[in-house]
Design a protein around this motif. Structure first.
Motif, PDB file in Angstrom:
ATOM      1  N   SER A 121      60.310  -7.311  20.265  1.00  0.00           N
ATOM      2  CA  SER A 121      59.584  -8.213  19.370  1.00  0.00           C
ATOM      3  C   SER A 121      58.295  -8.687  20.006  1.00  0.00           C
ATOM      4  CB  SER A 121      60.467  -9.414  18.994  1.00  0.00           C
ATOM      5  OG  SER A 121      60.639 -10.293  20.097  1.00  0.00           O
ATOM      6  N   MET A 122      58.293  -8.897  21.325  1.00  0.00           N
ATOM      7  CA  MET A 122      57.071  -9.326  22.000  1.00  0.00           C
ATOM      8  C   MET A 122      56.049  -8.190  22.079  1.00  0.00           C
ATOM      9  SD  MET A 122      56.673 -12.470  22.802  1.00  0.00           S
ATOM     10  CE  MET A 122      57.121 -12.585  21.065  1.00  0.00           C
ATOM     11  N   VAL A 123      56.535  -6.955  22.260  1.00  0.00           N
ATOM     12  CA  VAL A 123      55.624  -5.815  22.241  1.00  0.00           C
ATOM     13  C   VAL A 123      54.966  -5.697  20.869  1.00  0.00           C
ATOM     14  CG1 VAL A 123      55.441  -3.300  22.460  1.00  0.00           C
ATOM     15  CG2 VAL A 123      56.878  -4.592  24.049  1.00  0.00           C
ATOM     16  N   LEU A 124      55.765  -5.879  19.812  1.00  0.00           N
ATOM     17  CA  LEU A 124      55.223  -5.829  18.453  1.00  0.00           C
ATOM     18  C   LEU A 124      54.237  -6.968  18.222  1.00  0.00           C
ATOM     19  CD1 LEU A 124      58.394  -4.890  16.362  1.00  0.00           C
ATOM     20  CD2 LEU A 124      56.415  -3.449  16.881  1.00  0.00           C
ATOM     21  N   PHE A 125      54.550  -8.153  18.752  1.00  0.00           N
ATOM     22  CA  PHE A 125      53.630  -9.279  18.610  1.00  0.00           C
ATOM     23  C   PHE A 125      52.322  -8.976  19.339  1.00  0.00           C
ATOM     24  CE2 PHE A 125      51.825 -13.444  18.924  1.00  0.00           C
ATOM     25  CZ  PHE A 125      52.328 -14.147  17.844  1.00  0.00           C
ATOM     26  N   GLY A 126      52.422  -8.373  20.526  1.00  0.00           N
ATOM     27  CA  GLY A 126      51.219  -7.990  21.254  1.00  0.00           C
ATOM     28  C   GLY A 126      50.403  -6.948  20.500  1.00  0.00           C
ATOM     29  N   ALA A 127      51.100  -6.012  19.830  1.00  0.00           N
ATOM     30  CA  ALA A 127      50.388  -5.015  19.028  1.00  0.00           C
ATOM     31  C   ALA A 127      49.669  -5.683  17.865  1.00  0.00           C
ATOM     32  CB  ALA A 127      51.378  -3.963  18.521  1.00  0.00           C
ATOM     33  N   ALA A 128      50.338  -6.650  17.233  1.00  0.00           N
ATOM     34  CA  ALA A 128      49.687  -7.393  16.145  1.00  0.00           C
ATOM     35  C   ALA A 128      48.480  -8.159  16.666  1.00  0.00           C
ATOM     36  CB  ALA A 128      50.690  -8.349  15.502  1.00  0.00           C
ATOM     37  N   TYR A 129      48.636  -8.761  17.833  1.00  0.00           N
ATOM     38  CA  TYR A 129      47.534  -9.470  18.495  1.00  0.00           C
ATOM     39  C   TYR A 129      46.352  -8.514  18.683  1.00  0.00           C
ATOM     40  CZ  TYR A 129      45.857 -13.156  21.734  1.00  0.00           C
ATOM     41  OH  TYR A 129      45.169 -14.159  22.343  1.00  0.00           O
ATOM     42  N   ALA A 130      46.641  -7.312  19.159  1.00  0.00           N
ATOM     43  CA  ALA A 130      45.590  -6.333  19.410  1.00  0.00           C
ATOM     44  C   ALA A 130      44.932  -5.872  18.117  1.00  0.00           C
ATOM     45  CB  ALA A 130      46.180  -5.135  20.156  1.00  0.00           C
ATOM     46  N   LEU A 131      45.729  -5.623  17.085  1.00  0.00           N
ATOM     47  CA  LEU A 131      45.170  -5.179  15.812  1.00  0.00           C
ATOM     48  C   LEU A 131      44.225  -6.228  15.239  1.00  0.00           C
ATOM     49  CD1 LEU A 131      48.316  -3.517  14.173  1.00  0.00           C
ATOM     50  CD2 LEU A 131      46.254  -2.368  15.036  1.00  0.00           C
ATOM     51  N   ALA A 132      44.623  -7.499  15.379  1.00  0.00           N
ATOM     52  CA  ALA A 132      43.751  -8.566  14.895  1.00  0.00           C
ATOM     53  C   ALA A 132      42.487  -8.685  15.738  1.00  0.00           C
ATOM     54  CB  ALA A 132      44.502  -9.895  14.907  1.00  0.00           C
ATOM     55  N   SER A 133      42.564  -8.241  16.997  1.00  0.00           N
ATOM     56  CA  SER A 133      41.454  -8.418  17.938  1.00  0.00           C
ATOM     57  C   SER A 133      40.528  -7.217  18.018  1.00  0.00           C
ATOM     58  CB  SER A 133      42.017  -8.705  19.341  1.00  0.00           C
ATOM     59  OG  SER A 133      42.873  -9.830  19.339  1.00  0.00           O
ATOM     60  N   LEU A 134      40.891  -6.111  17.373  1.00  0.00           N
ATOM     61  CA  LEU A 134      40.114  -4.885  17.530  1.00  0.00           C
ATOM     62  C   LEU A 134      38.640  -5.083  17.197  1.00  0.00           C
ATOM     63  CD1 LEU A 134      42.466  -2.060  16.176  1.00  0.00           C
ATOM     64  CD2 LEU A 134      41.547  -2.274  18.482  1.00  0.00           C
ATOM     65  N   GLY A 135      38.379  -5.770  16.092  1.00  0.00           N
ATOM     66  CA  GLY A 135      36.999  -5.926  15.654  1.00  0.00           C
ATOM     67  C   GLY A 135      36.131  -6.655  16.654  1.00  0.00           C
ATOM     68  N   CYS A 136      36.711  -7.586  17.419  1.00  0.00           N
ATOM     69  CA  CYS A 136      35.930  -8.409  18.337  1.00  0.00           C
ATOM     70  C   CYS A 136      35.976  -7.918  19.779  1.00  0.00           C
ATOM     71  CB  CYS A 136      36.443  -9.857  18.309  1.00  0.00           C
ATOM     72  SG  CYS A 136      36.219 -10.690  16.722  1.00  0.00           S
ATOM     73  N   ALA A 137      37.089  -7.346  20.199  1.00  0.00           N
ATOM     74  CA  ALA A 137      37.286  -7.057  21.624  1.00  0.00           C
ATOM     75  C   ALA A 137      37.273  -5.578  21.973  1.00  0.00           C
ATOM     76  CB  ALA A 137      38.615  -7.674  22.096  1.00  0.00           C
ATOM     77  N   ILE A 138      37.193  -4.694  20.966  1.00  0.00           N
ATOM     78  CA  ILE A 138      37.278  -3.271  21.284  1.00  0.00           C
ATOM     79  C   ILE A 138      35.993  -2.756  21.933  1.00  0.00           C
ATOM     80  CG2 ILE A 138      36.446  -2.487  19.028  1.00  0.00           C
ATOM     81  CD1 ILE A 138      39.168  -0.855  21.253  1.00  0.00           C
ATOM     82  N   ALA A 139      34.846  -3.349  21.596  1.00  0.00           N
ATOM     83  CA  ALA A 139      33.581  -2.850  22.142  1.00  0.00           C
ATOM     84  C   ALA A 139      33.525  -2.951  23.673  1.00  0.00           C
ATOM     85  CB  ALA A 139      32.407  -3.590  21.506  1.00  0.00           C
ATOM     86  N   PRO A 140      33.854  -4.120  24.284  1.00  0.00           N
ATOM     87  CA  PRO A 140      33.869  -4.162  25.765  1.00  0.00           C
ATOM     88  C   PRO A 140      34.886  -3.199  26.359  1.00  0.00           C
ATOM     89  CG  PRO A 140      33.860  -6.374  24.850  1.00  0.00           C
ATOM     90  CD  PRO A 140      34.098  -5.443  23.713  1.00  0.00           C
ATOM     91  N   PHE A 141      36.043  -3.048  25.697  1.00  0.00           N
ATOM     92  CA  PHE A 141      37.066  -2.143  26.205  1.00  0.00           C
ATOM     93  C   PHE A 141      36.554  -0.698  26.200  1.00  0.00           C
ATOM     94  CE2 PHE A 141      40.703   0.684  25.573  1.00  0.00           C
ATOM     95  CZ  PHE A 141      41.540   0.289  26.599  1.00  0.00           C
ATOM     96  N   LEU A 142      35.915  -0.298  25.101  1.00  0.00           N
ATOM     97  CA  LEU A 142      35.374   1.059  25.022  1.00  0.00           C
ATOM     98  C   LEU A 142      34.291   1.280  26.074  1.00  0.00           C
ATOM     99  CD1 LEU A 142      35.082   1.523  21.149  1.00  0.00           C
ATOM    100  CD2 LEU A 142      36.744   2.601  22.664  1.00  0.00           C
ATOM    101  N   ALA A 143      33.452   0.257  26.246  1.00  0.00           N
ATOM    102  CA  ALA A 143      32.329   0.395  27.181  1.00  0.00           C
ATOM    103  C   ALA A 143      32.803   0.473  28.627  1.00  0.00           C
ATOM    104  CB  ALA A 143      31.366  -0.777  27.004  1.00  0.00           C
TER     105      ALA A 143
END
Length: 295
Positions: A121-143
């Protein structure tokens, strides 16, 4: 390489409080509080839950960065719709808990407050956290991370990926341990309310999901060129809170967070040692000893 690792570590720390998904962190902490029933293993459960959330978060980012990076240009304009959908689902889950129901999932306890005891359940919660964060935090991660991997620097890319995950996990672990240490008093007060415990967690999920959905709608309005989105009062207030958290984490840096984490662990161990029950008295051995002395 050291500078790049430090940059990835800091990016992971700031990724935990990104504008899109930072509201999910207090929601996760509220579930951690509600999932408490006793003091035994509080630190272990907090660290396990933090690790599960971090794994879910970085797995989604890793999958997106490695498999979907070529489609990033097509996906990025559509990410706000994913954010809105995820927010609505969290609102539904919050309303479900507010109604006194439990979230249906195999292996979970029959009681909603024990949601946080499940590693999946915590892994799923973390995945949900990441999905919600993709728009804001994916650019630094990609870079920082994916660019190294795609350039053929596999070892460096893996190291940067680990540093990013460590930064994310460090923030979550400090917050979870802090909650674990004050949790007993909170749960003692909440237990008086009885059925309100799962409902309070549902309320937090409702508020967090509402913000996530609203942020996605805000991004859609910005993309459509609507100027009223620039003066959105909800986003302005949340942005001030998020910036304050990000600035505090950035100013503290990894060494301070590591020191805080070590202090919390030592404090928890000391509290556990002070509250350890005394060894049981073996009355039969005492009686036999007395008989021997009497002879």
């Amino acid at each position: 390489m050291t500078a790049a690792l430090l940059l990835a570590l800091t990016a992971g720390m700031l990724g935990a409080v990104n504008p899109c998904g930072f509201a999910l962190l207090p929601a996760y902490l509220s579930l951690l509080v509600a999932g408490a029933s006793d003091a035994r293993g509080a630190v272990g459960r907090a660290l396990t839950a933090a690790a599960g959330l971090t794994v879910g978060y970085v797995l989604v980012f890793g999958a997106f960065g490695l498999a979907l990076a070529p489609l990033a240009g097509w996906l990025r304009p559509r990410l706000p719709w994913l954010t809105v959908t995820l927010g609505v689902l969290l609102v539904v889950a919050g309303c479900w808990l507010l109604a006194g129901r439990r979230l249906p999932s195999p292996g979970w306890s029959a009681r909603a407050p024990r949601l946080t005891r499940s590693w999946p359940s915590m892994v799923l919660f973390g995945a949900a956290y990441a999905l919600a964060s993709l728009g804001c935090a994916i650019a630094p991660f990609l870079a920082i991370v994916v660019t190294s991997l795609q350039a053929g620097s596999t070892g460096q890319g893996v190291a940067l990926f680990g540093a990013y995950a460590l930064g994310m996990g460090l923030v979550v672990a400090v917050a979870a341990l802090g909650v674990a240490l004050v949790r007993d008093g909170l749960v003692a007060r909440l237990r008086v309310a009885g059925a309100l415990v799962p409902r309070l967690s549902g309320l937090m999920l409702l508020l967090a999901g509402g913000y996530v959905a609203w942020y996605g709608w805000y991004e859609l309005r910005l993309a459509a060129g609507r100027r009223d989105a620039l003066r959105d009062p909800v986003i302005q207030v949340a942005s001030e809170v998020q910036h304050a958290l990000a600035d505090a984490l950035n100013a503290a840096g990894p060494p301070v967070l590591l020191a805080v984490l070590a202090t919390l662990i030592l404090t928890a161990l000391l509290i556990k040692r002070l509250h350890r029950p005394p060894d049981p008295v073996d009355h039969e051995v005492i009686a036999a000893t007395r008989r021997g002395e009497g002879q």
